[in-house]
Write an enzyme that holds these catalytic residues in place. Structure first.
Site, PDB file in Angstrom:
ATOM      1  CG  ASP A 152      -1.662   1.295   1.444  1.00 53.85           C
ATOM      2  OD1 ASP A 152      -1.775   2.086   0.481  1.00 53.85           O
ATOM      3  OD2 ASP A 152      -2.150   1.519   2.568  1.00 53.85           O
ATOM      4  CB  ALA A 153       2.777   2.879  -2.572  1.00 53.32           C
ATOM      5  CG  ASN A 211      -0.117  11.108  -1.902  1.00 57.63           C
ATOM      6  OD1 ASN A 211       0.273  11.059  -3.053  1.00 57.63           O
ATOM      7  ND2 ASN A 211      -1.404  11.184  -1.592  1.00 57.63           N
ATOM      8  CB  THR A 212       3.450  10.521   3.546  1.00 55.57           C
ATOM      9  OG1 THR A 212       2.783  11.720   3.162  1.00 55.57           O
ATOM     10  CG2 THR A 212       4.606  10.861   4.477  1.00 55.57           C
ATOM     11  NE  ARG A 213       5.581   5.483   7.635  1.00 55.08           N
ATOM     12  CZ  ARG A 213       6.913   5.551   7.757  1.00 55.08           C
ATOM     13  NH1 ARG A 213       7.543   6.696   7.651  1.00 55.08           N
ATOM     14  NH2 ARG A 213       7.609   4.450   7.969  1.00 55.08           N
ATOM     15  CG  ASP A 226      -6.073   5.480  -0.982  1.00 45.67           C
ATOM     16  OD1 ASP A 226      -6.778   5.845  -1.945  1.00 45.67           O
ATOM     17  OD2 ASP A 226      -5.525   6.293  -0.207  1.00 45.67           O
ATOM     18  CG  ASP A 228      -7.086   6.202   4.202  1.00 47.97           C
ATOM     19  OD1 ASP A 228      -6.238   6.558   5.048  1.00 47.97           O
ATOM     20  OD2 ASP A 228      -6.810   5.446   3.257  1.00 47.97           O
ATOM     21  CB  SER A 243      -1.071  12.800   2.445  1.00 50.66           C
ATOM     22  OG  SER A 243       0.114  12.090   2.744  1.00 50.66           O
ATOM     23  CB  THR A 260       0.505  31.997  16.939  1.00 47.49           C
ATOM     24  OG1 THR A 260       0.324  33.409  16.977  1.00 47.49           O
ATOM     25  CG2 THR A 260       0.348  31.526  15.499  1.00 47.49           C
TER      26      THR A 260
END
Length: 244
Positions: free
Chosen positions: A6-7, A9-11, A100, A120, A123, A175
């Site tokens: 499972d690829a 955007n980040t991991r 996904d 889910d 990202s 902030t």
């Protein structure tokens, strides 16, 4: 054995399965030099590789090259489909849906053919609703936590803040608090809306997956946490595809 990937955007997450049992699992940064280093000793035993991914075509080709270098097994990429096993996609252009999302929905449908919501939290945060009939009712796509923080840093130069892990949602007095509490406030509102939608649509289950799933649960999302939901759906789709 079979390698399931499972690829995002980040991991990148993977499962190694054989004879109906889990042999190993792991994760890595998607663009890591050798994301499958931990299972290099198993490469000669892998007979098939199945992939679910949302990354760009350029990065997908790079991933394919890494897999080909790692193992000689055939590689199959699975994408969103118009329908499968009673689950019917709401998209008319299914190639525009992230794989996904489809695989997460299919895993949930396979486990129990009744209405549900899948969240889910990666990202991007995706929310999908499926009726008791198996008809996909559509969903939502929102920026994820890190995407929101990057947007504030990049597009609002004078909003300086520190990264902190907080669960408070009351109005901030700095902030950093305004930003961090604001994210919790947004997520709490999202969780409330998902619950209201499920009640209105008659959906009995909510499942959540992705790297920020626990943050949504902390913000009040009433859901079952299933970290490997996409991989389970991918495994089901790939197994059926082998038999077709």
């Amino acid at each position: 054995m079979k390698l399931l990937v499972d690829a995002g955007n980040t991991r990148l997450k993977w499962l190694l399965v054989g004879d109906g049992r889990l042999v190993g699992s792991g994760s890595a940064i998607v663009d890591a030099d050798n994301p499958f280093f931990d299972i290099r000793c198993q490469s000669t035993h892998i007979k098939r590789i199945a992939v679910s991914t949302v990354i760009s075509e350029e990065r997908r080709r790079h991933l394919q090259m890494q897999l080909e270098s790692f193992c000689r097994a055939p590689i199959v990429f699975h994408w969103a489909e118009p329908h499968r096993g009673g689950l019917v996609n709401a998209y008319t252009e299914t190639d525009r849906m992230g794989a996904d999302r489809w695989h997460a929905m299919y895993a949930t449908w396979q486990a129990d053919a009744s209405g549900f919501a899948v969240v889910d939290a990666g990202s991007a945060i995706t929310i999908d609703y499926v009726a008791d009939s198996g008809k996909h009712l559509g969903g939502y796509i929102l920026p994820g936590k890190q995407m929101m923080l990057r947007s504030l840093r990049q597009d609002a130069a004078r909003i300086g803040f520190e990264i902190s892990d907080v669960h408070a949602a009351e109005p901030g007095a700095s902030t950093t608090e305004c930003v961090q509490h604001g994210l919790v406030w947004l997520w709490a509102s999202m969780a409330e809306r998902i619950g209201a939608d499920c009640s209105r649509l008659g959906l009995g289950r909510v499942l959540v997956t992705g790297g920020d799933a626990e943050g949504l649960l902390d913000a009040g999302l009433a859901a079952h946490h299933e970290p490997s939901l996409v991989l389970k759906g991918l495994a089901a789709v790939d197994g059926e595809s082998e038999r077709e």
